[in-house]
Design a protein around this motif. Structure first.
Motif, PDB file in Angstrom:
ATOM      1  N   THR A  40      12.077 -20.927  22.273  1.00  0.00           N
ATOM      2  CA  THR A  40      11.791 -22.365  22.139  1.00  0.00           C
ATOM      3  C   THR A  40      12.000 -22.756  20.507  1.00  0.00           C
ATOM      4  O   THR A  40      11.430 -22.231  19.905  1.00  0.00           O
ATOM      5  N   THR A  41      12.711 -23.850  20.196  1.00  0.00           N
ATOM      6  CA  THR A  41      12.944 -24.067  18.864  1.00  0.00           C
ATOM      7  C   THR A  41      12.049 -25.278  18.670  1.00  0.00           C
ATOM      8  O   THR A  41      12.048 -26.285  19.310  1.00  0.00           O
ATOM      9  N   LEU A  42      11.468 -25.424  17.520  1.00  0.00           N
ATOM     10  CA  LEU A  42      10.415 -26.500  17.063  1.00  0.00           C
ATOM     11  C   LEU A  42      10.805 -27.020  15.621  1.00  0.00           C
ATOM     12  O   LEU A  42      10.951 -26.174  14.609  1.00  0.00           O
ATOM     13  N   ASN A  43      11.375 -28.358  15.902  1.00  0.00           N
ATOM     14  CA  ASN A  43      11.407 -28.928  14.624  1.00  0.00           C
ATOM     15  C   ASN A  43      10.406 -29.682  14.257  1.00  0.00           C
ATOM     16  O   ASN A  43      10.203 -30.806  14.837  1.00  0.00           O
ATOM     17  N   ILE A  44       9.716 -29.694  13.006  1.00  0.00           N
ATOM     18  CA  ILE A  44       8.493 -30.031  12.566  1.00  0.00           C
ATOM     19  C   ILE A  44       8.870 -30.675  11.394  1.00  0.00           C
ATOM     20  O   ILE A  44       9.327 -30.218  10.321  1.00  0.00           O
ATOM     21  N   VAL A  45       8.456 -32.234  11.335  1.00  0.00           N
ATOM     22  CA  VAL A  45       8.629 -32.998  10.229  1.00  0.00           C
ATOM     23  C   VAL A  45       7.245 -33.674   9.592  1.00  0.00           C
ATOM     24  O   VAL A  45       6.449 -34.154  10.503  1.00  0.00           O
ATOM     25  N   SER A  46       7.030 -33.497   8.459  1.00  0.00           N
ATOM     26  CA  SER A  46       6.004 -34.064   7.634  1.00  0.00           C
ATOM     27  C   SER A  46       6.408 -35.410   6.982  1.00  0.00           C
ATOM     28  O   SER A  46       7.383 -35.425   6.279  1.00  0.00           O
ATOM     29  N   VAL A 315      12.873 -20.535  10.591  1.00  0.00           N
ATOM     30  CA  VAL A 315      14.293 -20.109  10.434  1.00  0.00           C
ATOM     31  C   VAL A 315      14.917 -21.290   9.516  1.00  0.00           C
ATOM     32  O   VAL A 315      16.249 -21.008   9.220  1.00  0.00           O
ATOM     33  N   ASP A 316      14.350 -22.217   9.186  1.00  0.00           N
ATOM     34  CA  ASP A 316      15.007 -23.234   8.349  1.00  0.00           C
ATOM     35  C   ASP A 316      13.933 -24.122   7.572  1.00  0.00           C
ATOM     36  O   ASP A 316      12.875 -24.355   8.409  1.00  0.00           O
ATOM     37  N   ALA A 317      14.470 -24.617   6.614  1.00  0.00           N
ATOM     38  CA  ALA A 317      13.558 -25.740   5.975  1.00  0.00           C
ATOM     39  C   ALA A 317      14.414 -26.708   5.095  1.00  0.00           C
ATOM     40  O   ALA A 317      15.173 -26.160   4.576  1.00  0.00           O
ATOM     41  N   SER A 318      14.099 -27.880   4.966  1.00  0.00           N
ATOM     42  CA  SER A 318      14.820 -28.930   4.226  1.00  0.00           C
ATOM     43  C   SER A 318      14.072 -29.961   3.723  1.00  0.00           C
ATOM     44  O   SER A 318      13.116 -30.259   4.335  1.00  0.00           O
ATOM     45  N   TYR A 357      22.549 -40.466  -0.300  1.00  0.00           N
ATOM     46  CA  TYR A 357      21.755 -41.710   0.028  1.00  0.00           C
ATOM     47  C   TYR A 357      22.267 -42.694  -1.488  1.00  0.00           C
ATOM     48  O   TYR A 357      22.169 -42.422  -2.700  1.00  0.00           O
ATOM     49  N   GLU A 358      22.350 -43.752  -1.021  1.00  0.00           N
ATOM     50  CA  GLU A 358      22.332 -44.942  -2.181  1.00  0.00           C
ATOM     51  C   GLU A 358      20.940 -45.141  -2.381  1.00  0.00           C
ATOM     52  O   GLU A 358      19.922 -44.938  -1.818  1.00  0.00           O
ATOM     53  N   GLU A 359      20.739 -45.918  -3.551  1.00  0.00           N
ATOM     54  CA  GLU A 359      19.517 -46.365  -3.927  1.00  0.00           C
ATOM     55  C   GLU A 359      18.595 -46.956  -2.900  1.00  0.00           C
ATOM     56  O   GLU A 359      19.240 -48.262  -2.353  1.00  0.00           O
ATOM     57  N   ARG A 360      17.513 -46.743  -2.611  1.00  0.00           N
ATOM     58  CA  ARG A 360      16.599 -47.144  -1.768  1.00  0.00           C
ATOM     59  C   ARG A 360      17.241 -47.372  -0.369  1.00  0.00           C
ATOM     60  O   ARG A 360      16.670 -47.836   0.692  1.00  0.00           O
ATOM     61  N   ASP A 361      18.175 -46.283  -0.095  1.00  0.00           N
ATOM     62  CA  ASP A 361      18.442 -46.023   1.494  1.00  0.00           C
ATOM     63  C   ASP A 361      17.280 -45.332   2.189  1.00  0.00           C
ATOM     64  O   ASP A 361      17.428 -45.210   3.378  1.00  0.00           O
ATOM     65  N   PHE A 362      16.489 -44.638   1.381  1.00  0.00           N
ATOM     66  CA  PHE A 362      15.395 -43.817   2.033  1.00  0.00           C
ATOM     67  C   PHE A 362      14.212 -44.974   1.831  1.00  0.00           C
ATOM     68  O   PHE A 362      13.815 -45.274   1.067  1.00  0.00           O
ATOM     69  N   VAL A 363      13.435 -44.742   2.986  1.00  0.00           N
ATOM     70  CA  VAL A 363      12.473 -45.872   3.143  1.00  0.00           C
ATOM     71  C   VAL A 363      10.990 -45.355   2.442  1.00  0.00           C
ATOM     72  O   VAL A 363       9.955 -46.224   2.549  1.00  0.00           O
ATOM     73  N   SER A 364      10.703 -44.137   2.105  1.00  0.00           N
ATOM     74  CA  SER A 364       9.621 -43.825   1.568  1.00  0.00           C
ATOM     75  C   SER A 364       9.332 -43.307  -0.059  1.00  0.00           C
ATOM     76  O   SER A 364      10.532 -43.298  -0.253  1.00  0.00           O
ATOM     77  N   ASP A 365       8.390 -43.354  -0.380  1.00  0.00           N
ATOM     78  CA  ASP A 365       8.487 -42.906  -1.876  1.00  0.00           C
ATOM     79  C   ASP A 365       8.229 -41.200  -1.837  1.00  0.00           C
ATOM     80  O   ASP A 365       8.165 -40.731  -3.032  1.00  0.00           O
ATOM     81  N   HIS A 366       7.947 -40.773  -0.761  1.00  0.00           N
ATOM     82  CA  HIS A 366       8.074 -39.349  -0.734  1.00  0.00           C
ATOM     83  C   HIS A 366       9.318 -38.852  -0.066  1.00  0.00           C
ATOM     84  O   HIS A 366       9.798 -39.544   0.831  1.00  0.00           O
ATOM     85  N   LEU A 367       9.842 -37.746  -0.387  1.00  0.00           N
ATOM     86  CA  LEU A 367      10.829 -37.117   0.686  1.00  0.00           C
ATOM     87  C   LEU A 367      10.053 -36.428   1.607  1.00  0.00           C
ATOM     88  O   LEU A 367       8.868 -36.134   1.614  1.00  0.00           O
ATOM     89  N   TRP A 368      10.842 -36.628   2.858  1.00  0.00           N
ATOM     90  CA  TRP A 368      10.137 -35.953   3.965  1.00  0.00           C
ATOM     91  C   TRP A 368      10.532 -34.566   4.060  1.00  0.00           C
ATOM     92  O   TRP A 368      11.545 -33.953   3.604  1.00  0.00           O
ATOM     93  N   TYR A 369       9.617 -33.632   4.528  1.00  0.00           N
ATOM     94  CA  TYR A 369       9.683 -32.257   4.751  1.00  0.00           C
ATOM     95  C   TYR A 369       9.884 -32.034   6.039  1.00  0.00           C
ATOM     96  O   TYR A 369       9.103 -32.059   7.027  1.00  0.00           O
ATOM     97  N   LYS A 370      11.043 -31.031   6.438  1.00  0.00           N
ATOM     98  CA  LYS A 370      11.259 -30.454   7.671  1.00  0.00           C
ATOM     99  C   LYS A 370      11.143 -29.039   7.725  1.00  0.00           C
ATOM    100  O   LYS A 370      12.037 -28.210   6.778  1.00  0.00           O
ATOM    101  N   ALA A 371      10.592 -28.421   8.648  1.00  0.00           N
ATOM    102  CA  ALA A 371      10.627 -26.779   8.786  1.00  0.00           C
ATOM    103  C   ALA A 371      10.904 -26.651  10.432  1.00  0.00           C
ATOM    104  O   ALA A 371      10.512 -27.251  11.426  1.00  0.00           O
ATOM    105  N   THR A 372      11.705 -25.732  10.556  1.00  0.00           N
ATOM    106  CA  THR A 372      12.339 -25.195  12.042  1.00  0.00           C
ATOM    107  C   THR A 372      11.880 -23.962  12.352  1.00  0.00           C
ATOM    108  O   THR A 372      11.946 -22.952  11.569  1.00  0.00           O
ATOM    109  N   PHE A 373      11.146 -23.734  13.466  1.00  0.00           N
ATOM    110  CA  PHE A 373      10.441 -22.486  14.074  1.00  0.00           C
ATOM    111  C   PHE A 373      11.339 -22.215  15.297  1.00  0.00           C
ATOM    112  O   PHE A 373      11.495 -23.243  16.095  1.00  0.00           O
ATOM    113  N   THR A 374      11.342 -20.747  15.714  1.00  0.00           N
ATOM    114  CA  THR A 374      11.439 -20.391  16.882  1.00  0.00           C
ATOM    115  C   THR A 374      10.228 -19.659  17.231  1.00  0.00           C
ATOM    116  O   THR A 374       9.630 -19.046  16.594  1.00  0.00           O
ATOM    117  N   LEU A 375       9.917 -19.711  18.762  1.00  0.00           N
ATOM    118  CA  LEU A 375       8.883 -18.942  19.183  1.00  0.00           C
ATOM    119  C   LEU A 375       9.156 -18.641  20.544  1.00  0.00           C
ATOM    120  O   LEU A 375       9.709 -19.391  21.377  1.00  0.00           O
TER     121      LEU A 375
END
Length: 501
Positions: A40-46, A315-318, A357-375
């Motif tokens: 199973t692949t799990l994409n987890i986003v903070s 397996v991945d992070a971005s 991304y153009e200026e303010r195309d992204f909606v938060s003041d934080h970048l979001w973090y994504k990690a992908t796992f398999t289990l």
């Protein structure tokens, strides 16, 4: 007229494929032995929602942009922060299970495509953390979402600022010793919030369970503030092992980003601030005391996991969003000398992996973090019923009202978290508006059998009809001064009599 129109409930169903075998073919299908386990692949986003996405940029709804980003990320589990008015709304839009703590807990939320088996009590001191046990295709996965205390932000003290007042120290003098920074950090709630989470997770860790947690921890990591980076990002030569992360690492957890990208000099992984206008070190006090605004970019959004659990692999992070240097150039042209090897993902990342991304195309003041796992999991589907620890609207009925208005009636269930100290409202608004168009106070906890009735006047319907931002009317059950949305129900325009004549 007194005819009532009913809003239909959408029921998910299993689609059964047709048998396309030829009746003249007598060859029996080969017997297939099912595997003992599945992958199973799990994409987890903070994802920090930046004060409930209350800012709309470039004439677009920040809520709608956030929905599209999370859909693009194909997120299976989401850790929310600053999401008091977002979690229930986002869960409805994404079709996910959710938990966001008791009614007094703000900020944090957990969304999951997989059923929630049970929840772990929240801790709410200047932020908070909540946990849940998920059934991921027959295997328990324990998760925690955290938004730790923002006060005594000691990365500022280490740079020559003040982590309480956000102003520069006199002479821009930094605090550099491990002991002094630790003492300041203990004045925040972060270490004890982390310890609370670790205590709750301890029995699961002893059983070597799959544990994944993260969020906006409001503290940098000692894995980033190293000898190699001591003179980068205005760190004034400071090397520091930050206490909150020290406790987490000492407990046996693995920093997912640093596991894949161990060199902080080439893979900074910074998540806040990515736009110079959002920095708190660009004010007059820093210009006066330091000679210029300071570079306060740091990695403060994390996903940790129990790497010793059986058959789990990272397996991945971005980073989701623009590059950290695009809208926050470092002082003295330093960004031109730094290496920037971070992998990015998101709606505006091209085929070469480069953010556009153009200026303010992204909606938060934080970048979001994504990690992908398999289990490994026992099956490829979850049969567990998800527990519901939040209020729900039931038996909603829409009827034509007086003077071209409508009447909405319903029952509220799962209100056992009612707190007499909080103010409760039923609010009516557009689906992409955070503010209420109409509000009705609940003076006492409603029983499940109590029918609640709201008259929505023609003026509110006219507002919806003329709105280019909102596509639907939304009913919200709201608690407290933080205006936490405990439950929502969205009514499409075509289901409203006044708008379909």
């Amino acid at each position: 007229m007194n005819n009532k129109l009913y809003v239909p409930l959408l029921l998910s169903a299993l689609l059964v494929g047709c048998n396309d075998s030829n009746d003249n073919n007598n060859t029996s299908a080969p017997e297939i032995t099912p595997p003992e386990s599945y992958t199973t692949t799990l994409n987890i986003v903070s994802a920090n929602m930046w004060q409930n996405l209350y800012r709309d940029f470039n004439d677009t709804s920040s809520f709608e942009v956030a929905v599209k980003e999370l859909q693009h990320a194909n997120a299976d589990i989401i850790f929310f922060q600053e999401a008091t008015g977002i979690t229930a709304r986002m869960a409805e839009r994404l079709g996910m299970h959710y938990y966001h703590g008791n009614n007094s807990v703000g900020s944090v939320g957990i969304l999951s495509k997989h059923p929630i088996k049970n929840t772990i009590d929240a801790h709410n001191e200047y932020g908070g953390n909540i946990g849940a046990v998920l059934d991921v295709n027959g295997r328990d996965v324990i998760v925690f979402s955290n938004h730790l205390d923002y006060t005594r932000y000691i990365t500022y003290d280490a740079r020559g600022g003040n982590g309480i007042t956000w102003q520069a120290h006199a002479g821009c003098l930094p605090i550099t010793s491990q002991e002094d920074l630790d003492a300041l950090n203990l004045q925040s709630y972060r270490p004890r919030q982390a310890s609370y989470m670790l205590e709750q997770l301890s029995p699961y860790l002893e059983n070597n369970a799959v544990i994944i947690f993260g969020g906006d921890l409001n503290e940098a990591s000692g894995l980033d503030w190293t000898e190699d980076t001591a003179n980068m990002y205005d760190r004034k030569g400071t090397v520091h092992d930050f206490m909150t992360h020290r406790r987490i690492l000492d407990a046996g957890y693995t920093d997912s980003y640093r596991h894949l990208y161990p060199d902080p000099a080439t893979n900074m992984g910074a998540t806040w601030p990515f736009h110079i206008d959002d920095s708190w070190t660009q004010g007059a006090s820093y210009v006066n005391e330091c000679g210029r605004g300071l570079d306060d970019r740091d990695r403060i959004d994390f996903i940790y996991y129990n790497a010793n659990a059986e058959d789990i692999e990272l397996v991945d992070a971005s980073l989701i969003g623009p590059r950290i240097k695009t809208y926050f150039p470092g002082p003295h042209g330093e960004d031109d000398t730094y290496q920037w090897d971070e992998k990015h993902s998101g709606m505006h990342v091209n085929e070469h992996g480069e953010p556009t991304y153009e200026e303010r195309d992204f909606v938060s003041d934080h970048l979001w973090y994504k990690a992908t796992f398999t289990l490994s999991t026992p099956g490829y589907d979850s049969e567990q019923e998800s527990v519901i620890n939040h209020a729900q609207f039931k038996d909603i009925t829409i009827a034509e009202g007086e003077n071209d208005g409508i009447n909405i009636s319903f029952n509220l269930t799962n209100t056992d978290l009612w707190d007499d100290a909080l103010n409760y409202q039923i609010e009516v608004s557009g689906d992409n508006d955070l503010t209420a168009w109409l509000s009705h106070t609940l003076n006492q906890r409603p029983n499940e059998q109590d029918l609640i009735s709201i008259d929505v006047p023609e003026t509110v319907l006219a507002t919806l009809d003329g709105s280019t931002k909102n596509n639907s009317l939304q009913i919200r059950y709201v608690a407290g001064n933080q205006r936490k949305h405990l439950a929502v129900f969205t009514i499409l325009k075509e289901d409203i009599p006044r708008l379909t004549k």
